[in-house]
Design a protein around this motif. Structure first.
Motif, mmCIF file in Angstrom:
data_model
loop_
_atom_site.group_PDB
_atom_site.id
_atom_site.type_symbol
_atom_site.label_atom_id
_atom_site.label_comp_id
_atom_site.label_asym_id
_atom_site.label_seq_id
_atom_site.Cartn_x
_atom_site.Cartn_y
_atom_site.Cartn_z
ATOM 1 N N GLY A 43 3.938 -4.211 2.896
ATOM 2 C CA GLY A 43 4.815 -3.695 1.857
ATOM 3 C C GLY A 43 4.157 -3.672 0.483
ATOM 4 N N TRP A 44 3.795 -4.845 -0.001
ATOM 5 C CA TRP A 44 3.279 -4.906 -1.374
ATOM 6 C C TRP A 44 1.873 -4.348 -1.489
ATOM 7 C CZ3 TRP A 44 -0.965 -7.934 -2.772
ATOM 8 C CH2 TRP A 44 -1.355 -8.910 -1.855
ATOM 9 N N ILE A 92 0.488 -1.788 0.248
ATOM 10 C CA ILE A 92 0.533 -0.325 0.232
ATOM 11 C C ILE A 92 1.098 0.160 -1.101
ATOM 12 C CG2 ILE A 92 1.621 1.697 1.284
ATOM 13 C CD1 ILE A 92 1.396 0.172 3.964
ATOM 14 N N GLU A 93 2.096 -0.530 -1.594
ATOM 15 C CA GLU A 93 2.676 -0.162 -2.886
ATOM 16 C C GLU A 93 1.626 -0.299 -3.992
ATOM 17 O OE1 GLU A 93 5.854 -2.607 -4.254
ATOM 18 O OE2 GLU A 93 6.838 -0.951 -5.294
ATOM 19 N N GLY A 147 -0.923 2.534 -3.678
ATOM 20 C CA GLY A 147 -0.356 3.874 -3.793
ATOM 21 C C GLY A 147 0.103 4.376 -2.441
ATOM 22 N N GLN A 148 -0.797 4.432 -1.481
ATOM 23 C CA GLN A 148 -0.389 4.782 -0.119
ATOM 24 C C GLN A 148 -1.378 4.241 0.910
ATOM 25 O OE1 GLN A 148 -1.663 8.197 1.805
ATOM 26 N NE2 GLN A 148 -1.434 9.506 0.008
ATOM 27 N N SER A 149 -0.926 4.308 2.144
ATOM 28 C CA SER A 149 -1.680 3.719 3.251
ATOM 29 C C SER A 149 -3.124 4.220 3.312
ATOM 30 C CB SER A 149 -0.943 4.043 4.549
ATOM 31 O OG SER A 149 -1.708 3.716 5.654
ATOM 32 N N ASP A 194 -5.151 5.045 0.987
ATOM 33 C CA ASP A 194 -6.024 4.366 0.026
ATOM 34 C C ASP A 194 -6.392 2.965 0.509
ATOM 35 O OD1 ASP A 194 -5.984 6.487 -1.918
ATOM 36 O OD2 ASP A 194 -3.920 5.925 -2.314
#
Lengths: 266, 356
Positions: A169-170, A172-173, A176-178, A180
């Protein structure tokens, strides 16, 4: 302290068994992780035949995840051993970055590797340059790989799993996105590979040309020396077991300072 | 008094039987289980329609196009009737000053009680001149309407993340809604466009329960964005087996193998395409033989080729990726190591000669 081989080849017990076991398990896990990780990003040529006859990608990913778990558990254990082990076990995790002596040592090592210095310094533990490289790659680098690795793993396990809740959760946030997270995980893999190349080369090289044993030390735990002059870091380190972070931090500062005394005795 | 949804539907000639069928279908689509169907029916029978102001910023109207093609034939009628769609400049009959007057009227009548749906995003460069609505920059209309709304729906990747107009170098200063409005609950429904059934179901949920559905950390409804395309992809067995399309139109492509090696972004894209699919559940990109391009992910335009797995890293030059950067670094380190090894050997040899 030294189990005295007497005369010119004194030996010091440096790496306790847990540290050595961690080293070799880590070495194996990292090798498997790098190879399988590479093939997860750039898969092998297509398998012919029916899909239910093969599970190649599945096995590769399993090996990656299993080794990742081993690496992570090993890392946690090693963190514990920072506090439970001898002062050499702390060196990698609590480097004396705030002492001038340390940076002088780093500079000397760089000059030694650049063939400017004729004689290497002698260290019971790691030399300062090695401490720096290992601290960056094997502490922060591995931590980064473990966190991003679990974040990517949690995506597959799914929301609600502890891997997802604790990591995905944190992370990926944050990135920015998976996609990256994948990119950075792979970039850091290459950093680890660069480290491994240098680490293996320098360990063998120092074993041959320097004044202390390297490879056998990581097997037996005993550091042998070619001469009996005083080592740069052979100073008083306070109590052998420090159970608090502050305590060990203090000791790393203290050892940094006390080294100045031994400065000219080489 | 505003009509209830049920009254509107009956007036439109929808039978009670069809109405109940729709309620069960919606409950199922929302993953709520059979016991919720009566609740949805009850809500629709009793609750007045919620006014919706649907604003269009910089966008291509693909969200609206998707929305009006919701698969279940009732859905589009019902949802469009469920909400009182007071303002939607691409769908409404009114135009010009007449249309703009509706916004003022709705804000006055339902202050703090209407839903603001945003399609597209505002422009901030050149004083917002890239998007003018009724003679003013769109961002003025957006902030004005947002101030009085209850909740905001960010339709599509434009409103959620910025999409193509926000792609590097973002000349118009396109900014996603959540970076402009900070004091209202925002639900993101990303996708370019989002799936029609996802859009209608999100509205149905909010109307029924008068609250936002459960959202993930990025503000997307969990019921549709909690899994990756990859997790439910029908080609997944080929991925696990290691069977990949190597190039377009090869034997593997004809056999329908996994599109991972030709750049499918399914493993990094959170959306419901592989389960709900498109156009009445007919198909979705991967089923049509093309990899997922990750259109519901933040910044998908800036991640390099749609046909490569590894993302471009622009800082290291054009068309560089993690393997090229890392591989080069490893090669340099390897070469340096070999050179150093040679130098060490020579150094030692010369030392030995000297000592002899």
């Amino acid at each position: 302290m030294s189990q005295s081989k007497m005369h010119s080849e004194p030996a010091v017990y440096v790496y306790e068994a847990p540290v050595r076991i961690w080293h070799w398990i880590n070495a194996l896990a990292i090798t498997v992780l790098c190879v399988t990780g590479y093939f997860i990003g750039v898969p092998l040529p297509t398998m012919p035949g029916e899909a239910n006859d093969h599970f190649l990608m599945g096995y590769i990913r399993f090996a990656h995840f299993a080794s990742g778990y081993i690496l992570a558990v090993g890392f946690l254990f090693r963190l514990y051993w920072v506090f439970a082990g001898n002062h050499h076990a702390r060196q990698l995790f609590l480097p004396p970055f705030f002492t001038r002596e340390f940076w002088k040592g780093v500079l000397h090592e760089l000059r030694w590797y650049a063939f400017i210095e004729k004689e290497p310094h002698k260290y019971v533990g790691h030399n300062p340059l090695a401490v720096m490289a290992m601290h960056i790659v094997m502490v922060w680098g591995l931590l980064f790989m473990i966190i991003t690795g679990f974040a990517l793993y949690g995506e597959g396990i799914g929301m609600g799993s502890w891997q997802y809740e604790w990591f995905s959760g944190w992370v990926i946030e944050l990135f920015g996105q998976s996609q990256d997270v994948h990119t950075w995980h792979r970039l850091c893999t290459w950093l680890v590979i660069c480290f491994v190349i240098m680490h293996v080369y320098l360990a063998i090289r120092e074993d041959i040309v320097s004044r202390q044993s390297m490879i056998s030390t990581m097997i037996s735990g005993w550091r042998m020396f070619r001469d009996d002059s005083k080592a740069k870091d052979d100073a008083d380190h306070g109590g052998s077991i420090m159970t608090t972070f502050v305590g060990s931090l203090m000791s790393s500062f203290r050892s940094g300072r006390s080294r100045t005394k031994a400065d000219d005795i080489r | 008094m505003t009509e209830t949804f049920y009254e509107v539907m009956r007036r439109q000639g929808i039978t009670r039987r069809s109405f109940l069928k729709y309620c069960s279908l919606t409950a199922a689509a929302l993953g709520l289980g059979p016991s919720f169907a009566p609740k949805i029916a009850h809500a629709m029978e009793t609750k007045p329609r919620i006014p919706v102001l649907w604003l269009h910023g910089m966008e291509c109207t693909c969200c609206s196009e998707s929305f009006i093609r919701s698969a279940h034939p009732l859905a589009k009628d019902v949802i469009l009737s469920m909400v009182s769609l007071d303002y939607d400049d691409t769908l409404m009959a009114a135009a010009g000053h007449q249309a703009e007057a509706i916004i003022t009227e709705t804000i006055e009548k339902y202050d703090g009680n209407y839903i603001l749906a945003v399609e597209g995003n505002p422009s901030y460069n050149q004083e917002g001149m890239s998007c003018i609505i009724a003679g003013k920059p769109f961002h003025e209309q957006l902030t004005h309407v947002a101030k009085h709304c209850k909740i905001i729906i960010s339709w599509g990747s434009c409103a959620s993340y910025g999409c193509v107009q926000a792609a590097s170098p973002n000349p118009t200063g396109a900014t996603p809604v959540h970076k402009v409005i900070h004091d209202k609950p925002i639900i993101k429904v990303p996708g370019c466009p989002p799936i029609a059934e996802v859009m209608t179901a999100v509205i149905a949920y909010m109307v029924t329960f008068e609250r936002l559905p459960e959202l993930d950390r990025q503000g997307r409804p969990k019921m549709f964005y909690s899994q990756r395309i990859h997790d439910k992809c029908y080609r997944r067995p080929h991925f696990d087996a290691g069977q990949f399309v190597e190039s377009w139109d090869d034997e593997a492509a004809r056999k329908g193998y996994c599109l991972y090696k030709v750049g499918c972004k399914g493993p990094t894209t959170y959306n419901a395409c592989s389960t709900i699919r498109w156009n009445e559940g007919t198909s979705f990109p991967i089923q049509a033989g093309h990899g997922c391009i990750g259109c519901s992910e933040d910044g998908f335009w800036d991640k390099g080729s749609w046909y490569a797995r590894l993302t471009d890293i622009k800082q290291f030059g054009i068309e560089s990726n993690a393997d090229k950067v890392g591989g080069t670094a490893a090669a340099v380190v390897g070469a340096a190591t070999a050179a150093h090894m040679a130098a060490t050997a020579i150094n030692r040899a010369s030392k030995k000669e000297n000592s002899v």
